[in-house]
Design a protein around this motif. Structure first.
Motif, PDB file in Angstrom:
ATOM      1  N   LEU A 226      45.437  39.778  59.435  1.00 28.77           N
ATOM      2  CA  LEU A 226      46.591  39.179  58.758  1.00 28.77           C
ATOM      3  C   LEU A 226      46.558  37.652  58.857  1.00 28.77           C
ATOM      4  N   ASN A 227      46.773  37.010  57.698  1.00 29.00           N
ATOM      5  CA  ASN A 227      46.963  35.559  57.710  1.00 29.00           C
ATOM      6  C   ASN A 227      48.377  35.163  57.268  1.00 29.00           C
ATOM      7  N   THR A 228      49.092  36.094  56.614  1.00 26.56           N
ATOM      8  CA  THR A 228      50.454  35.802  56.153  1.00 26.56           C
ATOM      9  C   THR A 228      51.368  36.972  56.444  1.00 26.56           C
ATOM     10  N   ILE A 229      52.469  36.693  57.127  1.00 24.29           N
ATOM     11  CA  ILE A 229      53.541  37.673  57.343  1.00 24.29           C
ATOM     12  C   ILE A 229      54.838  37.028  56.887  1.00 24.29           C
ATOM     13  N   SER A 230      55.529  37.667  55.952  1.00 29.11           N
ATOM     14  CA  SER A 230      56.815  37.145  55.472  1.00 29.11           C
ATOM     15  C   SER A 230      57.836  38.270  55.463  1.00 29.11           C
ATOM     16  N   LEU A 231      58.840  38.151  56.336  1.00 30.40           N
ATOM     17  CA  LEU A 231      59.936  39.127  56.434  1.00 30.40           C
ATOM     18  C   LEU A 231      61.287  38.449  56.193  1.00 30.40           C
ATOM     19  N   THR A 232      61.276  37.329  55.510  1.00 32.33           N
ATOM     20  CA  THR A 232      62.478  36.522  55.309  1.00 32.33           C
ATOM     21  C   THR A 232      63.602  37.303  54.626  1.00 32.33           C
ATOM     22  N   LEU A 233      64.830  37.022  55.050  1.00 31.76           N
ATOM     23  CA  LEU A 233      66.032  37.630  54.475  1.00 31.76           C
ATOM     24  C   LEU A 233      65.988  39.155  54.560  1.00 31.76           C
ATOM     25  N   GLY A 234      65.800  39.627  55.788  1.00 30.60           N
ATOM     26  CA  GLY A 234      65.800  41.063  56.017  1.00 30.60           C
ATOM     27  C   GLY A 234      66.848  41.456  57.039  1.00 30.60           C
ATOM     28  N   LEU A 235      66.689  42.663  57.556  1.00 30.25           N
ATOM     29  CA  LEU A 235      67.612  43.176  58.569  1.00 30.25           C
ATOM     30  C   LEU A 235      66.859  43.520  59.849  1.00 30.25           C
ATOM     31  N   PHE A 236      65.751  42.841  60.080  1.00 34.86           N
ATOM     32  CA  PHE A 236      64.952  43.096  61.273  1.00 34.86           C
ATOM     33  C   PHE A 236      65.617  42.486  62.504  1.00 34.86           C
ATOM     34  N   SER A 237      65.368  43.077  63.641  1.00 31.04           N
ATOM     35  CA  SER A 237      66.021  42.620  64.869  1.00 31.04           C
ATOM     36  C   SER A 237      65.069  42.776  66.053  1.00 31.04           C
ATOM     37  N   GLY A 238      65.608  42.476  67.236  1.00 30.12           N
ATOM     38  CA  GLY A 238      64.813  42.595  68.440  1.00 30.12           C
ATOM     39  C   GLY A 238      63.968  41.362  68.703  1.00 30.12           C
ATOM     40  N   SER A 239      63.179  41.407  69.738  1.00 32.44           N
ATOM     41  CA  SER A 239      62.372  40.258  70.145  1.00 32.44           C
ATOM     42  C   SER A 239      60.946  40.386  69.634  1.00 32.44           C
ATOM     43  N   ILE A 240      60.222  39.280  69.682  1.00 25.68           N
ATOM     44  CA  ILE A 240      58.822  39.232  69.258  1.00 25.68           C
ATOM     45  C   ILE A 240      57.937  39.364  70.506  1.00 25.68           C
ATOM     46  N   ARG A 241      56.885  40.177  70.401  1.00 24.78           N
ATOM     47  CA  ARG A 241      55.997  40.348  71.548  1.00 24.78           C
ATOM     48  C   ARG A 241      55.424  39.002  71.987  1.00 24.78           C
ATOM     49  N   ARG A 242      55.374  38.790  73.292  1.00 18.76           N
ATOM     50  CA  ARG A 242      54.905  37.515  73.832  1.00 18.76           C
ATOM     51  C   ARG A 242      53.430  37.259  73.510  1.00 18.76           C
ATOM     52  N   ASP A 243      52.664  38.343  73.286  1.00 15.68           N
ATOM     53  CA  ASP A 243      51.233  38.185  73.044  1.00 15.68           C
ATOM     54  C   ASP A 243      50.886  38.200  71.559  1.00 15.68           C
ATOM     55  N   ILE A 244      51.855  37.955  70.703  1.00 11.04           N
ATOM     56  CA  ILE A 244      51.607  37.995  69.266  1.00 11.04           C
ATOM     57  C   ILE A 244      50.498  37.033  68.862  1.00 11.04           C
ATOM     58  N   GLY A 245      50.448  35.888  69.507  1.00  9.11           N
ATOM     59  CA  GLY A 245      49.429  34.892  69.178  1.00  9.11           C
ATOM     60  C   GLY A 245      48.030  35.334  69.547  1.00  9.11           C
ATOM     61  N   LEU A 246      47.924  36.268  70.474  1.00  4.56           N
ATOM     62  CA  LEU A 246      46.617  36.783  70.877  1.00  4.56           C
ATOM     63  C   LEU A 246      46.199  37.940  69.985  1.00  4.56           C
TER      64      LEU A 246
END
Length: 847
Positions: A226-246
């Motif tokens: 993946l090079n592009t992720i776009s979830l703008t203007l949604g109903l997503f919640s919760g936290s982002i995994r700390r290792d997402i960059g890895l």
């Protein structure tokens, strides 16, 4: 495939020609003449947009992208059996996608985007097993995404944004092992993102502006491509995994704006060396901004506004110094967070490519550094709603590319730098709610692109410079309210042809309202309250679209202009209160709705709708030939009133003398009252309301007396001279005829005088000022004395009233004074009946 035609003929190509002709037959618009070549003078392989294969001379491509065509797509398109490429994008096709397209088993690219196609997506498109690209975006497609699409094993791009698709993302999409781009933006999809998409080769995933729920899609963590992720203007919640960059080392764009994500921003994102754009705007992120972001050399966009970052810690701005290393940074948005501390000088070291810097609505202290001028690429600088102090630096004038500047709601002091005029491209300037002082600099007139100038709640003095309201000015919103500006409003304000809103309220501006304001035909809001404007309200007949007009708390005079009545279609609120307006209040247009206008505090107005409780307006018709005759009529009334006093006195005395000789039994008196029922009497007097009773004592069953006669006469006298009755609609609750006279008498008696007393021939008139001019000071005092007698006679308590003899003496005295105030002989001639009244009054004055 070739783009030219071969002369040899191949069997079956007549089928393609017929299919193309049928396609053209359903077009309703070809205004550009694109298909003018589609005729028998040319072989169909040479028609515009048509490509044929060399071997069989069959149509292999039909490309009519952006040809301004309109109509429906013919089902005959399904007969082009050699078709590999079909592009009808950027036209005005409507109707349905023909299911016959499913026959085109050789079709590799189907592009129908940017049309007005409706209905559902044909399920049998899944029969086009060679499809690599399917683009149906920007149409009006509805229903769900066909689950049969899972059989399109060669599909690499599926683009369906900006439609009305519903339902869930089918899990069968996970079967598209070659899928690299999945765009589902702006539909009505529900549910979550299926875990099965982790089996694809996605590089681009966009699913924002839907109703998708759940946490950050866990399937995405497994797609390292993946090079592009776009979830703008949604109903997503919760936290982002700390290792997402890895897990996502190839990520370049991460858009999570306007969701409900929580928790800290993962530090591991700083390991994604190609990361260029991060947009976390409008979530619930907390904690600090990783200082390691300073190592993202490709970072151009960092949007962190409207979160809870900083958490009020005093060192929460320390990361700004590290961001100075991001040499490609073009946009930094930190607005509406909890950052606290002093604005570091290091902001002047940001990338010279920085175009937008938004720091508003935090708790940032300190001064704006002179080094801010180093950011010469800035288009937008918002630092409003903080605690910044000191002066606006003179160096700000070097930001020659600046278009939007907002420093409002801080604690800035000093003057507006004259160098501000060097920013000739400035469009919006907001300096409201500070402690700026001095005059508004003339140099602002050099900001020729200025549309919004908002300077309210400061300490500016002097006049509004006419230099900045030249005919070439583009100003739309001008707000200089709540300052100490003085002098007249420049007539040149009429040059502001684009002006929509003008607010000069709460200043010390004087003079008349410029009539040139009527030239601002786009006016919607005009606020001029709490100044020293004088003179009449101009006839702004050109202001057809004005919605809010406030002229209250000034020294305006004259009558309410007629044009305000005719603005009923646009005007929503009108405030004319606390001026010196006079004359009749209209009842039509906005003046028929008390919640939409205010006229309180204008002592000389009258009329209007009953809810205003204003005095009735005097008669408007007065004969010029009767100009010198008002006094004679007043004399007649006073003398006839004296006659009435005498007559009432005689009747009362006669009754009293006889009452001593004959005592009526109680029962006989009771029979007298039976002629009017209690219920009828109760209704007729509004529950024995004092304002509806004549002789209150009689209503309570008290025996008639001279005191009661005096009350009746007092009411009669007030009726005669005001032209009003105690039962008029304006008298309600505790407001009666006596209180009405008292409230106005202390100001001007002529304001309540029934001017029909002065009426003569129809068609001529005398205004109130003319009547006062002909009545001298002594005569006016006589009229006031008559009203005072009426009030004394109608006092609520009998012991406070005068006796009949005293009333008669006072009226005769008033008559004598009135006749001896220098009135010429021809103005006091009276008819014979008045003489008889005078004799009767004099003959009874001794009782």
């Amino acid at each position: 495939m070739i783009t030219s035609f071969a002369s040899c003929s191949a069997p079956g190509n007549e089928t393609d020609k017929i299919a193309l002709q049928e396609f053209r037959s359903l077009l309703t618009d070809d205004s550009a003449g694109t298909l003018a070549s589609w005729n028998d003078s040319l072989h169909f392989c040479r028609w515009t947009g048509v490509t044929c294969g060399l071997r069989h001379q069959r149509v292999t491509a039909l490309n009519l992208d952006g040809r301004d065509l309109a109509g429906t797509v013919s089902p005959y398109i399904g007969n082009l059996s050699f078709l590999r490429y079909l592009n009808l994008a950027n036209n005005s096709f409507h109707g349905f996608i023909p299911p016959e397209i499913g026959r085109l088993f050789r079709l590799e690219n189907l592009i129908l985007s940017h049309n007005a196609l409706g209905g559902g997506i044909p399920r049998n498109l899944s029969m086009c097993l060679s499809l690599v690209t399917l683009e149906l975006d920007y149409n009006r497609l509805h229903n769900s995404i066909p689950s049969e699409f899972g059989s399109l094993s060669k599909l690499q791009t599926l683009s369906l944004p900006f439609n009305n698709l519903i339902g869930r993302i089918p899990a069968s999409i996970g079967n598209l092992s070659n899928l690299e781009e999945l765009d589902l933006l702006s539909n009505n999809l529900t549910g979550g993102v299926p875990i099965s998409i982790s089996q694809t080769r996605l590089k681009f995933f966009q699913a924002g502006q839907n109703q998708l729920t759940g946490g950050f899609p866990s399937a995405l963590y497994n797609l390292s491509s993946l090079n592009t992720i776009s979830l703008t203007l949604g109903l997503f919640s919760g936290s982002i995994r700390r290792d997402i960059g890895l897990l996502l080392p190839n990520l370049q764009i991460l858009y999570l704006a306007v969701n409900q994500f929580t928790g800290p921003i993962p530090d591991s994102l700083s390991n994604v060396t190609n990361l260029a754009e991060i947009d976390f705007y409008g979530n619930n992120f907390t904690g600090h901004v990783p200082a390691s972001f300073g190592g993202l050399q490709n970072l151009s966009w960092l949007g962190l506004g409207f979160n809870f970052l900083g958490s009020g810690a005093t060192d929460s701005l320390s990361f700004l110094a590290d961001l100075a290393n991001c040499s490609n940074l073009e946009m930094l948005d930190l607005q509406h967070n909890q950052f606290k501390g002093e604005l570091p000088v290091s902001v002047g070291n940001f990338s010279t490519q920085l175009e937008r810097l938004q720091l508003s609505t935090n708790r940032i202290r300190g001064r704006i550094p002179e080094a801010i001028a180093n950011l010469f690429s800035l288009h937008l600088l918002y630092m409003n709603d903080n605690m910044l102090t000191g002066n606006i630096p003179m160096s700000i004038g070097r930001l020659s590319n600046l278009q939007y500047l907002n420093l409002g709601k801080n604690k800035l002091t000093g003057h507006i730098p004259s160098t501000m005029g060097n920013i000739t491209g400035l469009i919006r300037l907001y300096l409201y709610n500070n402690s700026l002082e001095g005059s508004i600099p003339l140099s602002l007139g050099d900001c020729k692109s200025l549309q919004d100038l908002v300077l309210y709640h400061n300490k500016f003095t002097g006049t509004i410079p006419s230099h900045m309201i030249r005919p070439s000015s583009l100003i739309i919103f001008l707000d200089v309210s709540h300052n100490s500006l003085s002098g007249p409003l420049p007539p040149d304000v009429g040059n502001l042809k684009n002006l929509i809103s003008l607010d000069v309220s709460y200043n010390q501006i004087s003079g008349e309202i410029p009539t040139t304001l009527g030239n601002c035909l786009g006016f919607e809001e005009l606020y001029m309250q709490s100044n020293h404007f004088r003179g009449p309200i101009p006839q702004f007949k050109g202001l057809k679209g004005i919605r809010f007009l406030d002229l209250s708390n000034n020294n305006l005079t004259g009558q309410i202009p007629e044009f305000l009545v005719n603005l009923s279609s646009s005007l929503q609120f009108l405030n004319l209160s606390f001026n010196n307006l006079e004359g009749e209040v209209p009842v039509r247009g906005i003046f028929g709705n008390t919640s939409a206008f205010e006229v309180d505090g204008n002592r000389e107005i009258c009329g209007g709708i009953p809810e205003l409780r204003l005095p009735s307006c005097p008669a408007k018709l007065f004969p010029r030939s009767m100009k010198h005759r008002p006094s004679k009529w007043v004399v007649d009334i006073i003398i006839c009133a004296s006659c009435a006093v005498a007559l009432l006195s005689l009747i009362s005395l006669f009754w009293l003398r006889n009452s001593k000789k004959e005592h009526l039994p109680t029962r006989s008196f009771g029979h007298f009252h039976e002629r009017i029922s209690y219920d009828a009497l109760f209704k007729a007097t509004d529950g024995f309301c004092s304002s509806k009773l004549i002789g209150s004592e009689y209503g309570m069953g008290v025996r008639p007396s001279t005191s009661g006669d005096v009350y009746s006469f007092g009411i009669l006298l007030l009726e005669m001279f005001t032209g009003r009755r105690p039962t008029d609609n304006i008298f309600k609750e505790n407001f009666n005829l006596q209180k009405f006279v008292k409230s106005v008498l202390s100001k001007r008696a002529m304001g309540i005088l029934d001017q029909s007393i002065f009426c003569g021939e129809v068609g001529e008139s005398m205004d109130e000022e003319g009547i006062w001019r002909d009545c001298g000071t002594d005569q006016a005092k006589c009229l006031i004395s008559v009203f005072e007698i009426g009030l004394i006679c109608s006092a609520e308590s009998p012991k406070d009233r005068k006796d009949m003899n005293g009333v008669a003496r006072d009226l005769l005295s008033i008559r004598d004074k009135f006749l001896n105030t220098g009135i010429h002989e021809d103005r006091i001639q009276s008819p014979a009946p008045r003489d008889r009244c005078e004799v009767a009054a004099c003959s009874t004055s001794g009782f």
